[in-house]
Design a protein around this motif. Structure first.
Motif, PDB file in Angstrom:
ATOM      1  N   ILE A 150      39.681  72.031  62.207  1.00 41.77           N
ATOM      2  CA  ILE A 150      40.404  72.756  61.162  1.00 41.77           C
ATOM      3  C   ILE A 150      41.680  73.324  61.768  1.00 41.77           C
ATOM      4  O   ILE A 150      41.631  74.057  62.751  1.00 41.77           O
ATOM      5  CB  ILE A 150      39.555  73.899  60.580  1.00 41.77           C
ATOM      6  N   VAL A 151      42.819  72.961  61.188  1.00 39.90           N
ATOM      7  CA  VAL A 151      44.115  73.510  61.587  1.00 39.90           C
ATOM      8  C   VAL A 151      44.711  74.151  60.335  1.00 39.90           C
ATOM      9  O   VAL A 151      45.057  73.466  59.384  1.00 39.90           O
ATOM     10  CB  VAL A 151      45.058  72.430  62.151  1.00 39.90           C
ATOM     11  N   ASP A 152      44.813  75.479  60.336  1.00 40.90           N
ATOM     12  CA  ASP A 152      45.308  76.239  59.179  1.00 40.90           C
ATOM     13  C   ASP A 152      46.515  77.051  59.628  1.00 40.90           C
ATOM     14  O   ASP A 152      46.366  78.150  60.148  1.00 40.90           O
ATOM     15  CB  ASP A 152      44.194  77.137  58.645  1.00 40.90           C
ATOM     16  N   CYS A 153      47.706  76.476  59.449  1.00 38.90           N
ATOM     17  CA  CYS A 153      48.955  77.111  59.892  1.00 38.90           C
ATOM     18  C   CYS A 153      50.038  76.858  58.854  1.00 38.90           C
ATOM     19  O   CYS A 153      50.036  75.825  58.197  1.00 38.90           O
ATOM     20  CB  CYS A 153      49.421  76.527  61.220  1.00 38.90           C
ATOM     21  N   GLN A 154      50.968  77.789  58.733  1.00 40.52           N
ATOM     22  CA  GLN A 154      52.095  77.541  57.840  1.00 40.52           C
ATOM     23  C   GLN A 154      52.993  76.457  58.403  1.00 40.52           C
ATOM     24  O   GLN A 154      53.398  75.554  57.694  1.00 40.52           O
ATOM     25  CB  GLN A 154      52.877  78.826  57.593  1.00 40.52           C
ATOM     26  N   ASP A 155      53.336  76.556  59.686  1.00 44.30           N
ATOM     27  CA  ASP A 155      54.212  75.574  60.326  1.00 44.30           C
ATOM     28  C   ASP A 155      53.458  74.903  61.471  1.00 44.30           C
ATOM     29  O   ASP A 155      52.989  75.577  62.385  1.00 44.30           O
ATOM     30  CB  ASP A 155      55.463  76.246  60.891  1.00 44.30           C
ATOM     31  N   ILE A 156      53.390  73.570  61.419  1.00 45.58           N
ATOM     32  CA  ILE A 156      52.730  72.792  62.455  1.00 45.58           C
ATOM     33  C   ILE A 156      53.742  71.782  62.986  1.00 45.58           C
ATOM     34  O   ILE A 156      54.322  71.022  62.206  1.00 45.58           O
ATOM     35  CB  ILE A 156      51.494  72.045  61.918  1.00 45.58           C
ATOM     36  N   ALA A 157      53.950  71.773  64.302  1.00 46.09           N
ATOM     37  CA  ALA A 157      54.811  70.780  64.947  1.00 46.09           C
ATOM     38  C   ALA A 157      54.092  70.318  66.212  1.00 46.09           C
ATOM     39  O   ALA A 157      53.960  71.080  67.164  1.00 46.09           O
ATOM     40  CB  ALA A 157      56.167  71.366  65.283  1.00 46.09           C
ATOM     41  N   ILE A 158      53.618  69.081  66.198  1.00 42.40           N
ATOM     42  CA  ILE A 158      52.849  68.549  67.318  1.00 42.40           C
ATOM     43  C   ILE A 158      53.602  67.348  67.868  1.00 42.40           C
ATOM     44  O   ILE A 158      53.895  66.398  67.140  1.00 42.40           O
ATOM     45  CB  ILE A 158      51.420  68.169  66.882  1.00 42.40           C
ATOM     46  N   GLY A 159      53.905  67.399  69.168  1.00 48.24           N
ATOM     47  CA  GLY A 159      54.701  66.364  69.824  1.00 48.24           C
ATOM     48  C   GLY A 159      53.947  65.063  70.037  1.00 48.24           C
ATOM     49  O   GLY A 159      52.724  64.986  69.884  1.00 48.24           O
ATOM     50  N   THR A 160      54.675  64.039  70.425  1.00 45.51           N
ATOM     51  CA  THR A 160      54.120  62.708  70.616  1.00 45.51           C
ATOM     52  C   THR A 160      53.010  62.715  71.663  1.00 45.51           C
ATOM     53  O   THR A 160      53.028  63.509  72.605  1.00 45.51           O
ATOM     54  CB  THR A 160      55.214  61.708  71.062  1.00 45.51           C
ATOM     55  N   ARG A 161      52.054  61.837  71.463  1.00 46.42           N
ATOM     56  CA  ARG A 161      50.917  61.619  72.363  1.00 46.42           C
ATOM     57  C   ARG A 161      50.066  62.863  72.583  1.00 46.42           C
ATOM     58  O   ARG A 161      49.338  62.952  73.578  1.00 46.42           O
ATOM     59  CB  ARG A 161      51.380  61.042  73.709  1.00 46.42           C
ATOM     60  N   SER A 162      50.150  63.832  71.710  1.00 45.57           N
ATOM     61  CA  SER A 162      49.308  65.024  71.832  1.00 45.57           C
ATOM     62  C   SER A 162      47.957  64.763  71.189  1.00 45.57           C
ATOM     63  O   SER A 162      47.819  63.900  70.322  1.00 45.57           O
ATOM     64  CB  SER A 162      49.985  66.232  71.181  1.00 45.57           C
ATOM     65  N   ARG A 163      46.970  65.552  71.620  1.00 40.07           N
ATOM     66  CA  ARG A 163      45.607  65.330  71.146  1.00 40.07           C
ATOM     67  C   ARG A 163      44.911  66.661  70.924  1.00 40.07           C
ATOM     68  O   ARG A 163      44.972  67.556  71.766  1.00 40.07           O
ATOM     69  CB  ARG A 163      44.854  64.526  72.211  1.00 40.07           C
ATOM     70  N   ILE A 164      44.248  66.773  69.773  1.00 45.67           N
ATOM     71  CA  ILE A 164      43.383  67.908  69.475  1.00 45.67           C
ATOM     72  C   ILE A 164      41.984  67.325  69.295  1.00 45.67           C
ATOM     73  O   ILE A 164      41.777  66.442  68.471  1.00 45.67           O
ATOM     74  CB  ILE A 164      43.843  68.660  68.212  1.00 45.67           C
ATOM     75  N   GLY A 165      41.041  67.810  70.065  1.00 49.53           N
ATOM     76  CA  GLY A 165      39.688  67.255  70.070  1.00 49.53           C
ATOM     77  C   GLY A 165      38.879  67.615  68.834  1.00 49.53           C
ATOM     78  O   GLY A 165      39.372  68.246  67.891  1.00 49.53           O
ATOM     79  N   SER A 166      37.629  67.253  68.849  1.00 50.39           N
ATOM     80  CA  SER A 166      36.712  67.513  67.738  1.00 50.39           C
ATOM     81  C   SER A 166      36.205  68.951  67.788  1.00 50.39           C
ATOM     82  O   SER A 166      36.145  69.570  68.851  1.00 50.39           O
ATOM     83  CB  SER A 166      35.521  66.565  67.813  1.00 50.39           C
ATOM     84  N   LEU A 167      35.845  69.461  66.631  1.00 51.28           N
ATOM     85  CA  LEU A 167      35.248  70.789  66.485  1.00 51.28           C
ATOM     86  C   LEU A 167      36.164  71.903  66.992  1.00 51.28           C
ATOM     87  O   LEU A 167      35.701  72.891  67.561  1.00 51.28           O
ATOM     88  CB  LEU A 167      33.893  70.859  67.182  1.00 51.28           C
ATOM     89  N   VAL A 168      37.458  71.756  66.790  1.00 53.87           N
ATOM     90  CA  VAL A 168      38.445  72.764  67.175  1.00 53.87           C
ATOM     91  C   VAL A 168      38.839  73.540  65.928  1.00 53.87           C
ATOM     92  O   VAL A 168      38.986  72.969  64.850  1.00 53.87           O
ATOM     93  CB  VAL A 168      39.686  72.103  67.812  1.00 53.87           C
ATOM     94  N   ALA A 169      38.999  74.849  66.075  1.00 53.81           N
ATOM     95  CA  ALA A 169      39.451  75.698  64.964  1.00 53.81           C
ATOM     96  C   ALA A 169      40.759  76.367  65.373  1.00 53.81           C
ATOM     97  O   ALA A 169      40.812  77.053  66.388  1.00 53.81           O
ATOM     98  CB  ALA A 169      38.405  76.751  64.630  1.00 53.81           C
ATOM     99  N   ILE A 170      41.815  76.143  64.576  1.00 58.51           N
ATOM    100  CA  ILE A 170      43.124  76.734  64.845  1.00 58.51           C
ATOM    101  C   ILE A 170      43.609  77.424  63.588  1.00 58.51           C
ATOM    102  O   ILE A 170      43.644  76.828  62.514  1.00 58.51           O
ATOM    103  CB  ILE A 170      44.156  75.671  65.282  1.00 58.51           C
ATOM    104  N   SER A 171      43.984  78.696  63.729  1.00 57.12           N
ATOM    105  CA  SER A 171      44.558  79.448  62.620  1.00 57.12           C
ATOM    106  C   SER A 171      45.678  80.309  63.189  1.00 57.12           C
ATOM    107  O   SER A 171      45.437  81.134  64.067  1.00 57.12           O
ATOM    108  CB  SER A 171      43.488  80.321  61.970  1.00 57.12           C
ATOM    109  N   ALA A 172      46.892  80.109  62.711  1.00 55.08           N
ATOM    110  CA  ALA A 172      48.054  80.873  63.162  1.00 55.08           C
ATOM    111  C   ALA A 172      49.170  80.663  62.147  1.00 55.08           C
ATOM    112  O   ALA A 172      49.060  79.804  61.275  1.00 55.08           O
ATOM    113  CB  ALA A 172      48.499  80.426  64.550  1.00 55.08           C
ATOM    114  N   ASN A 173      50.218  81.427  62.274  1.00 54.35           N
ATOM    115  CA  ASN A 173      51.376  81.201  61.411  1.00 54.35           C
ATOM    116  C   ASN A 173      52.126  79.958  61.861  1.00 54.35           C
ATOM    117  O   ASN A 173      52.478  79.115  61.059  1.00 54.35           O
ATOM    118  CB  ASN A 173      52.288  82.432  61.421  1.00 54.35           C
ATOM    119  N   THR A 174      52.352  79.845  63.188  1.00 51.63           N
ATOM    120  CA  THR A 174      53.129  78.728  63.728  1.00 51.63           C
ATOM    121  C   THR A 174      52.402  78.118  64.916  1.00 51.63           C
ATOM    122  O   THR A 174      51.944  78.825  65.806  1.00 51.63           O
ATOM    123  CB  THR A 174      54.523  79.214  64.189  1.00 51.63           C
ATOM    124  N   LEU A 175      52.322  76.794  64.920  1.00 55.81           N
ATOM    125  CA  LEU A 175      51.730  76.038  66.016  1.00 55.81           C
ATOM    126  C   LEU A 175      52.755  75.014  66.465  1.00 55.81           C
ATOM    127  O   LEU A 175      53.159  74.162  65.669  1.00 55.81           O
ATOM    128  CB  LEU A 175      50.447  75.344  65.554  1.00 55.81           C
TER     129      LEU A 175
END
Length: 180
Positions: free
Chosen positions: A59-84
């Motif tokens: 779950i990624v719950d953010c107003q602004d999300i910017a993820i660069g090339t070749r980046s990885r977020i694994g399974s069962l991760v919880a992210i909540s913020a205004n900006t990522l």
């Protein structure tokens, strides 16, 4: 719950077509992006670079999300913020938790190129957390932007402060980082 958030939530469980729905809501998605089953992305603005992978049941719950090339977020991760904001080749391993306030503009996580957040890490991003280039947070580590020594219930204040970890810093397993 708004119609937009409901549509984004339901898109997580589609067997195909997630990227199309995200693009309908204004997301910019690069080539080769892989989104796992049950990966919930709730955003106002989102940019995913080429070859980004987001694991299942994340779950990624953010107003602004910017993820660069070749980046990885694994399974069962919880992210909540205004900006990522992740630079290229960043990794968040499985079962990590990044918690902040989606509506507070101070709540942000920025990570430079080639950062790694290992399993079972917890990052409190009530205030900004900035990770430089090539930073590693060992598994089971905690990063807090608030803290207090004496009991808050007895009238002592809670202090808040940003956390900055400079370039090329590797913290081993089970570290505890306080604000400032």
């Amino acid at each position: 719950m708004t119609i937009r958030r409901l549509c984004l939530l339901l898109a997580a469980f589609l067997p195909f077509g997630k990227r199309v729905i995200y693009r309908l809501f204004g997301a910019q998605i690069g080539k080769g992006v892989r989104l796992g089953f049950g990966a919930v992305l709730l955003f106002d603005r989102m940019t995913l670079g080429d070859n980004v992978t987001i694991g299942s049941a994340t779950i990624v719950d953010c107003q602004d999300i910017a993820i660069g090339t070749r980046s990885r977020i694994g399974s069962l991760v919880a992210i909540s913020a205004n900006t990522l904001e992740f630079g290229p080749s960043c990794t968040v391993s499985s079962r990590a938790t990044i918690r902040g306030n989606r509506c507070d503009p101070r709540s942000r996580l920025t990570a430079g190129a080639e950062c790694w957040i290992f399993d079972f890490c917890f990052l409190d991003v009530t205030c900004p957390v900035a990770l430089g280039r090539n930073v590693g947070l060992g598994g089971g580590s905690y990063v807090f932007t608030h803290g207090y020594w004496l009991p808050q219930l007895h009238g002592y204040p809670v202090s808040y402060g940003a956390v900055t970890i400079e370039d090329d810093v590797w913290l081993p397993w089970d570290c505890f980082v306080m604000p400032g």
